[in-house]
Design a protein around this motif. Structure first.
Motif, PDB file in Angstrom:
ATOM      1  N   VAL A 147     108.564 -21.204 -94.321  1.00 41.63           N
ATOM      2  CA  VAL A 147     109.004 -22.562 -94.048  1.00 41.63           C
ATOM      3  C   VAL A 147     110.349 -22.732 -94.736  1.00 41.63           C
ATOM      4  O   VAL A 147     110.671 -21.999 -95.680  1.00 41.63           O
ATOM      5  CB  VAL A 147     107.997 -23.622 -94.537  1.00 41.63           C
ATOM      6  CG1 VAL A 147     106.697 -23.528 -93.756  1.00 41.63           C
ATOM      7  CG2 VAL A 147     107.736 -23.495 -96.038  1.00 41.63           C
ATOM      8  N   ILE A 148     111.133 -23.681 -94.256  1.00 44.92           N
ATOM      9  CA  ILE A 148     112.499 -23.866 -94.766  1.00 44.92           C
ATOM     10  C   ILE A 148     112.573 -25.149 -95.586  1.00 44.92           C
ATOM     11  O   ILE A 148     112.221 -26.230 -95.103  1.00 44.92           O
ATOM     12  CB  ILE A 148     113.519 -23.912 -93.614  1.00 44.92           C
ATOM     13  CG1 ILE A 148     113.427 -22.623 -92.782  1.00 44.92           C
ATOM     14  CG2 ILE A 148     114.932 -24.093 -94.145  1.00 44.92           C
ATOM     15  CD1 ILE A 148     114.311 -22.615 -91.550  1.00 44.92           C
ATOM     16  N   GLY A 149     113.003 -25.020 -96.840  1.00 50.58           N
ATOM     17  CA  GLY A 149     113.140 -26.172 -97.720  1.00 50.58           C
ATOM     18  C   GLY A 149     114.399 -26.966 -97.436  1.00 50.58           C
ATOM     19  O   GLY A 149     115.254 -26.579 -96.637  1.00 50.58           O
ATOM     20  N   LYS A 150     114.540 -28.095 -98.119  1.00 51.44           N
ATOM     21  CA  LYS A 150     115.668 -28.987 -97.849  1.00 51.44           C
ATOM     22  C   LYS A 150     117.003 -28.387 -98.277  1.00 51.44           C
ATOM     23  O   LYS A 150     118.057 -28.833 -97.814  1.00 51.44           O
ATOM     24  CB  LYS A 150     115.445 -30.343 -98.525  1.00 51.44           C
ATOM     25  CG  LYS A 150     115.186 -30.287-100.012  1.00 51.44           C
ATOM     26  CD  LYS A 150     114.810 -31.678-100.531  1.00 51.44           C
ATOM     27  CE  LYS A 150     114.450 -31.651-102.009  1.00 51.44           C
ATOM     28  NZ  LYS A 150     114.033 -33.003-102.485  1.00 51.44           N
ATOM     29  N   ASP A 151     116.984 -27.353 -99.145  1.00 47.90           N
ATOM     30  CA  ASP A 151     118.234 -26.695 -99.535  1.00 47.90           C
ATOM     31  C   ASP A 151     118.545 -25.481 -98.660  1.00 47.90           C
ATOM     32  O   ASP A 151     119.493 -24.743 -98.934  1.00 47.90           O
ATOM     33  CB  ASP A 151     118.183 -26.280-101.005  1.00 47.90           C
ATOM     34  CG  ASP A 151     117.132 -25.207-101.281  1.00 47.90           C
ATOM     35  OD1 ASP A 151     116.305 -24.930-100.384  1.00 47.90           O
ATOM     36  OD2 ASP A 151     117.137 -24.646-102.397  1.00 47.90           O
ATOM     37  N   GLY A 152     117.744 -25.274 -97.609  1.00 44.80           N
ATOM     38  CA  GLY A 152     117.974 -24.152 -96.703  1.00 44.80           C
ATOM     39  C   GLY A 152     117.295 -22.861 -97.112  1.00 44.80           C
ATOM     40  O   GLY A 152     117.383 -21.857 -96.401  1.00 44.80           O
ATOM     41  N   SER A 153     116.600 -22.870 -98.250  1.00 48.98           N
ATOM     42  CA  SER A 153     115.883 -21.671 -98.692  1.00 48.98           C
ATOM     43  C   SER A 153     114.585 -21.508 -97.899  1.00 48.98           C
ATOM     44  O   SER A 153     114.025 -22.471 -97.366  1.00 48.98           O
ATOM     45  CB  SER A 153     115.561 -21.759-100.186  1.00 48.98           C
ATOM     46  OG  SER A 153     116.740 -21.755-100.960  1.00 48.98           O
ATOM     47  N   PHE A 154     114.091 -20.263 -97.875  1.00 45.64           N
ATOM     48  CA  PHE A 154     112.832 -19.949 -97.216  1.00 45.64           C
ATOM     49  C   PHE A 154     111.735 -19.798 -98.275  1.00 45.64           C
ATOM     50  O   PHE A 154     111.989 -19.334 -99.389  1.00 45.64           O
ATOM     51  CB  PHE A 154     112.942 -18.635 -96.441  1.00 45.64           C
ATOM     52  CG  PHE A 154     113.987 -18.640 -95.360  1.00 45.64           C
ATOM     53  CD1 PHE A 154     113.670 -19.043 -94.072  1.00 45.64           C
ATOM     54  CD2 PHE A 154     115.289 -18.242 -95.634  1.00 45.64           C
ATOM     55  CE1 PHE A 154     114.626 -19.038 -93.068  1.00 45.64           C
ATOM     56  CE2 PHE A 154     116.251 -18.232 -94.646  1.00 45.64           C
ATOM     57  CZ  PHE A 154     115.923 -18.641 -93.354  1.00 45.64           C
ATOM     58  N   TYR A 155     110.504 -20.149 -97.885  1.00 42.70           N
ATOM     59  CA  TYR A 155     109.347 -19.950 -98.755  1.00 42.70           C
ATOM     60  C   TYR A 155     108.312 -19.120 -98.001  1.00 42.70           C
ATOM     61  O   TYR A 155     108.025 -19.369 -96.825  1.00 42.70           O
ATOM     62  CB  TYR A 155     108.732 -21.289 -99.174  1.00 42.70           C
ATOM     63  CG  TYR A 155     109.639 -22.111-100.061  1.00 42.70           C
ATOM     64  CD1 TYR A 155     109.609 -21.974-101.447  1.00 42.70           C
ATOM     65  CD2 TYR A 155     110.537 -23.021 -99.512  1.00 42.70           C
ATOM     66  CE1 TYR A 155     110.443 -22.727-102.264  1.00 42.70           C
ATOM     67  CE2 TYR A 155     111.383 -23.768-100.314  1.00 42.70           C
ATOM     68  CZ  TYR A 155     111.328 -23.626-101.691  1.00 42.70           C
ATOM     69  OH  TYR A 155     112.162 -24.368-102.486  1.00 42.70           O
ATOM     70  N   VAL A 156     107.754 -18.132 -98.693  1.00 48.67           N
ATOM     71  CA  VAL A 156     106.739 -17.244 -98.126  1.00 48.67           C
ATOM     72  C   VAL A 156     105.608 -17.124 -99.141  1.00 48.67           C
ATOM     73  O   VAL A 156     105.857 -17.044-100.357  1.00 48.67           O
ATOM     74  CB  VAL A 156     107.321 -15.844 -97.815  1.00 48.67           C
ATOM     75  CG1 VAL A 156     106.218 -14.884 -97.360  1.00 48.67           C
ATOM     76  CG2 VAL A 156     108.404 -15.937 -96.750  1.00 48.67           C
ATOM     77  N   SER A 157     104.363 -17.104 -98.667  1.00 46.90           N
ATOM     78  CA  SER A 157     103.209 -16.941 -99.547  1.00 46.90           C
ATOM     79  C   SER A 157     102.525 -15.611 -99.276  1.00 46.90           C
ATOM     80  O   SER A 157     102.554 -15.107 -98.146  1.00 46.90           O
ATOM     81  CB  SER A 157     102.210 -18.091 -99.365  1.00 46.90           C
ATOM     82  OG  SER A 157     101.741 -18.138 -98.031  1.00 46.90           O
ATOM     83  N   GLY A 158     101.901 -15.043-100.312  1.00 47.69           N
ATOM     84  CA  GLY A 158     101.281 -13.727-100.188  1.00 47.69           C
ATOM     85  C   GLY A 158      99.825 -13.714-100.600  1.00 47.69           C
ATOM     86  O   GLY A 158      99.469 -14.169-101.696  1.00 47.69           O
ATOM     87  N   ASN A 159      98.962 -13.198 -99.718  1.00 49.82           N
ATOM     88  CA  ASN A 159      97.549 -13.002-100.039  1.00 49.82           C
ATOM     89  C   ASN A 159      97.364 -11.952-101.124  1.00 49.82           C
ATOM     90  O   ASN A 159      98.147 -11.005-101.231  1.00 49.82           O
ATOM     91  CB  ASN A 159      96.791 -12.507 -98.800  1.00 49.82           C
ATOM     92  CG  ASN A 159      96.054 -13.617 -98.082  1.00 49.82           C
ATOM     93  OD1 ASN A 159      96.418 -14.770 -98.159  1.00 49.82           O
ATOM     94  ND2 ASN A 159      95.006 -13.240 -97.372  1.00 49.82           N
ATOM     95  N   VAL A 160      96.271 -12.088-101.872  1.00 48.25           N
ATOM     96  CA  VAL A 160      95.866 -11.032-102.787  1.00 48.25           C
ATOM     97  C   VAL A 160      95.063  -9.973-102.025  1.00 48.25           C
ATOM     98  O   VAL A 160      94.561 -10.218-100.923  1.00 48.25           O
ATOM     99  CB  VAL A 160      95.010 -11.593-103.931  1.00 48.25           C
ATOM    100  CG1 VAL A 160      95.808 -12.557-104.773  1.00 48.25           C
ATOM    101  CG2 VAL A 160      93.745 -12.266-103.397  1.00 48.25           C
ATOM    102  N   ALA A 161      94.971  -8.788-102.614  1.00 39.73           N
ATOM    103  CA  ALA A 161      94.028  -7.766-102.137  1.00 39.73           C
ATOM    104  C   ALA A 161      92.691  -8.023-102.829  1.00 39.73           C
ATOM    105  O   ALA A 161      92.561  -8.917-103.659  1.00 39.73           O
ATOM    106  CB  ALA A 161      94.549  -6.373-102.465  1.00 39.73           C
ATOM    107  N   PHE A 162      91.675  -7.255-102.483  1.00 36.93           N
ATOM    108  CA  PHE A 162      90.428  -7.308-103.243  1.00 36.93           C
ATOM    109  C   PHE A 162      89.609  -6.050-102.997  1.00 36.93           C
ATOM    110  O   PHE A 162      89.896  -5.269-102.102  1.00 36.93           O
ATOM    111  CB  PHE A 162      89.594  -8.554-102.922  1.00 36.93           C
ATOM    112  CG  PHE A 162      89.379  -8.842-101.470  1.00 36.93           C
ATOM    113  CD1 PHE A 162      89.875  -9.999-100.896  1.00 36.93           C
ATOM    114  CD2 PHE A 162      88.659  -7.965-100.649  1.00 36.93           C
ATOM    115  CE1 PHE A 162      89.672 -10.273 -99.556  1.00 36.93           C
ATOM    116  CE2 PHE A 162      88.443  -8.236 -99.320  1.00 36.93           C
ATOM    117  CZ  PHE A 162      88.953  -9.395 -98.764  1.00 36.93           C
ATOM    118  N   GLY A 163      88.598  -5.835-103.837  1.00 37.56           N
ATOM    119  CA  GLY A 163      87.679  -4.749-103.572  1.00 37.56           C
ATOM    120  C   GLY A 163      87.470  -3.736-104.671  1.00 37.56           C
ATOM    121  O   GLY A 163      86.500  -2.982-104.627  1.00 37.56           O
TER     122      GLY A 163
END
Length: 654
Positions: A147-163
């Motif tokens: 998603v794009i913030g108001k300053d033009g930066s991008f945000y990305v989220s990352g899942n954890v692994a498991f097991g």
């Protein structure tokens, strides 16, 4: 498939069970499908739209990204015959899509990719790695966004692994797993916040960053978080990387364990020790942990698991003039239950909180992404491969269209010093609204522990001791005894009716997360009583002549009381529906179709005894159902007498 309303569904169940449906349960009021129609979007034959990303282009075209690695541009997307043009392919599990300055941006497993059509032939010919991050190769390391913030930066989220420890225990094997990262307009990565487990939905709401979380270890239920730089939202896996030079958070895994999970803390000889500041309780709640971990950020709104979703996805703000009287509020899709919830947010003492309410169910597959079209309809992107969903299709692109009629709903729910103020979309019946029996409030919370999910705990029925109805009938203010900070308050208005047509609310229940109780003037019960009495007398005088002319009391005979049911009889559908909803059975099971788990009818065919079913609910055997990818968690917290009633109902469907 033809959609049935609640009346027909209940009637069908009761016919199977051999139980007569009491006329009191007939549903005459309009339902959500009477206002919001789900429409199919025709796609070319052979095109599999396991949608991972949606975005509207400035020219009205729709960008669609898929988990299979394709990007399509859909021209005239709201027309009966939209044109699909493949723009890019060969990417890896796309789970987000944005359009900026003539290029698409999408998150793959290990990078943010920029796609550009430099020669203007309608297809991407330049694939650029705009930013990249490590991956270990674990299948659960999904990357969501951007998603794009108001300053033009991008945000990305990352899942954890498991097991490595248990199949459900989250692990951050490489940097930025369990994090949200910020990517500057020039491609530089900055760690932004951590504490995520499976952050499937990022959204910009009024210029601020929010994200949705899924139930799992340390996450008793899903929810919506407001996210600021340096926040820790609860899952400890990402704390493995707070020692990085550019980390905005300095909380360590050892500091977390010392407070929340002291079983991991050992002395220099390898013996377990109990730190002085450990929370010594039967179980810990997230707000108790926050008292000792100042960095911990609580959710703005909990989304009760099995009720308001089981795999919460993208949050999207409703623009002005879209989908009726709810502008500015937030829609949250759910992948597992194939539906959309509506959230009203407010700030109290500088902190977000609010209420979640059901909005629209019945989508053909799991709802993952949403985008508003120029005609104010809502595109809904869907997928369920490997994840399971209430909708049986593996993929889908649909539209939600409002028919311009106002549904009778709770428009807003706001916290008050002594209860809640509820605003409606239409005036309520005054006499019914002043009846305390029209309201019910219950509060609860969740455990904060390294176990998958949590049942509701610390449950309390909160008495409603007073109610004041506004003169125009558009608002009620209820006085609720024993409000509890940091608890979810289930507000049920089953008795409320619309003034004009006596319709019930389309959705009579809201779940309000009370992070702060406002200060201010409380209602005086004596003043409320006098106000309501004066209003009732005024209305009674205005209607007296009309009532005398049109109302004739019917002659009735007292009905014989039914005999008490025997212990081994199937309970009434009123009891069964209450038990199924209370214990979140409806999140995964349907009476006669495959959902996340098998249908009740299919379970009945196995001819388990009621006692065997009790044992299987307490100790599930996933190997008995190899066609279902999501194993059922053990549910020993459900009282045995309730399980037996559910089992009796299921066996009545043979």
């Amino acid at each position: 498939m033809k959609k049935f309303n609640l009346t027909y569904t209940l009637s069908f169940l009761l016919c199977l069970s051999g139980i007569l449906l009491n006329q009191a349960f007939a549903q005459e009021s309009p339902m959500e499908e009477d206002y919001y129609k789900i429409m199919k979007v025709s796609s070319p034959e052979g095109t599999l739209l396991e949608v991972g990303g949606l975005t509207m282009l400035p020219n009205g075209h729709l960008g669609v990204a898929t988990r299979r690695g394709d990007v399509f541009i859909v021209e005239n997307p709201t027309s009966p015959r939209p044109y699909f043009r493949k723009f890019a392919s060969g990417l890896h599990e796309i789970l987000g899509l944005e359009y900026k300055d003539g290029s698409f941006y999408c998150a793959q497993r290990g990078e943010l990719t920029k796609l550009t059509d430099t020669n203007q032939d309608g297809k991407a010919d330049l694939y650029e790695t705009f930013a990249s991050w490590p991956i270990s190769g674990h299948y659960h390391e999904y990357s969501f966004g951007p998603v794009i913030g108001k300053d033009g930066s991008f945000y990305v989220s990352g899942n954890v692994a498991f097991g490595n420890q248990e199949w459900w225990r989250g692990e951050s094997r490489v940097p930025y797993r369990g994090w949200v990262i910020k990517i500057t307009p020039y491609g530089a990565i900055e760690p932004f916040a951590t504490g995520m487990r499976s952050p499937a939905g990022l959204g910009i709401i009024d210029g601020e960053l929010f994200y949705t979380e899924n139930q799992g270890d340390y996450m008793g239920s899903g929810g919506l978080w407001h996210l600021e730089k340096g926040d820790f939202t609860g899952h400890p896996a990402g704390l493995a990387w707070t020692g990085m030079e550019n980390s905005p958070l300095k909380l360590t895994a050892a500091q977390f364990d010392a407070v929340v999970d002291p079983r991991k803390v050992k002395d220099q000889n390898g013996r377990y020790i109990k730190p002085e500041n450990v929370i010594d309780e039967e179980f810990v709640t997230m707000y108790q942990a926050k008292e000792k971990l100042s960095d911990l950020k609580l959710p703005a709104v909990w989304l009760p698991h099995g009720i308001h979703g089981i795999s919460n996805a993208e949050p999207l703000q409703i623009p002005k003039g879209h989908l009726g009287p709810f502008e500015g509020q937030i829609l949250v899709g759910d992948q597992g239950q194939s539906k959309i919830m509506r959230i009203f947010l407010e700030k109290v003492n500088g902190e977000y909180q609010g209420a979640s309410i059901d909005f629209r169910s019945g989508f053909q597959s799991g709802v993952l992404r949403m985008a508003f079209a120029p005609d104010k309809s809502l595109f809904v992107g869907e997928t369920n491969r490997g994840w399971g969903s209430a909708g049986e299709a593996n993929e889908g692109l649909q539209r939600l269209v409002w028919n311009n009629e106002i549904p009778f709903e709770m428009r807003t729910v706001k916290a008050m010093p002594d209860g809640f103020e509820i605003e409606f979309t239409k005036p309520v019946d005054f006499k019914i609204a002043t009846d305390l029996a029209s309201y019910a409030v219950q509060s609860f919370t969740y455990k904060y522990h390294p176990v998958y999910g949590s049942p509701p705990v610390n449950i309390l029925d909160n008495a409603v001791s007073g109610v004041k109805v506004s003169e125009d009938g558009m608002k009620v203010r209820i006085i609720v005894d024993g409000l509890r900070r940091y608890y979810i308050h289930r507000i049920t208005l089953d008795g409320i009716r619309e003034r004009k047509d006596s319709h019930s609310l389309v959705h009579p229940t809201a779940y309000y997360t009370l992070n702060n109780i406002p200060t201010g003037e409380k209602l005086d019960l004596a003043d409320v009583s006098r106000f309501n009495s004066a209003m009732e007398q005024e209305k009674a005088k205005a209607e007296e002549t009309k009532k005398e002319a049109t109302f004739k009391k019917p002659v009735t005979t007292e009905a014989a009381k039914p005999a008490a049911p025997k212990a081994d009889e199937v309970p009434s559908m009123e009891v069964i529906n209450t038990l199924l909803a209370k214990n979140t059975c409806t999140a995964c099971h349907h009476v006669n179709k495959k959902q996340v788990g098998p249908s009740y009818a299919d379970i009945a065919k196995r001819k388990y005894t009621n006692e065997q079913m009790v044992e299987l609910i307490y100790n599930p055997k996933p190997e008995n159902w190899p066609d279902y990818p999501t194993p059922m968690p053990p549910m020993p917290h459900v009282p045995r007498e309730e399980v037996l009633k559910i089992a009796a109902y299921i066996n009545s469907l043979r």
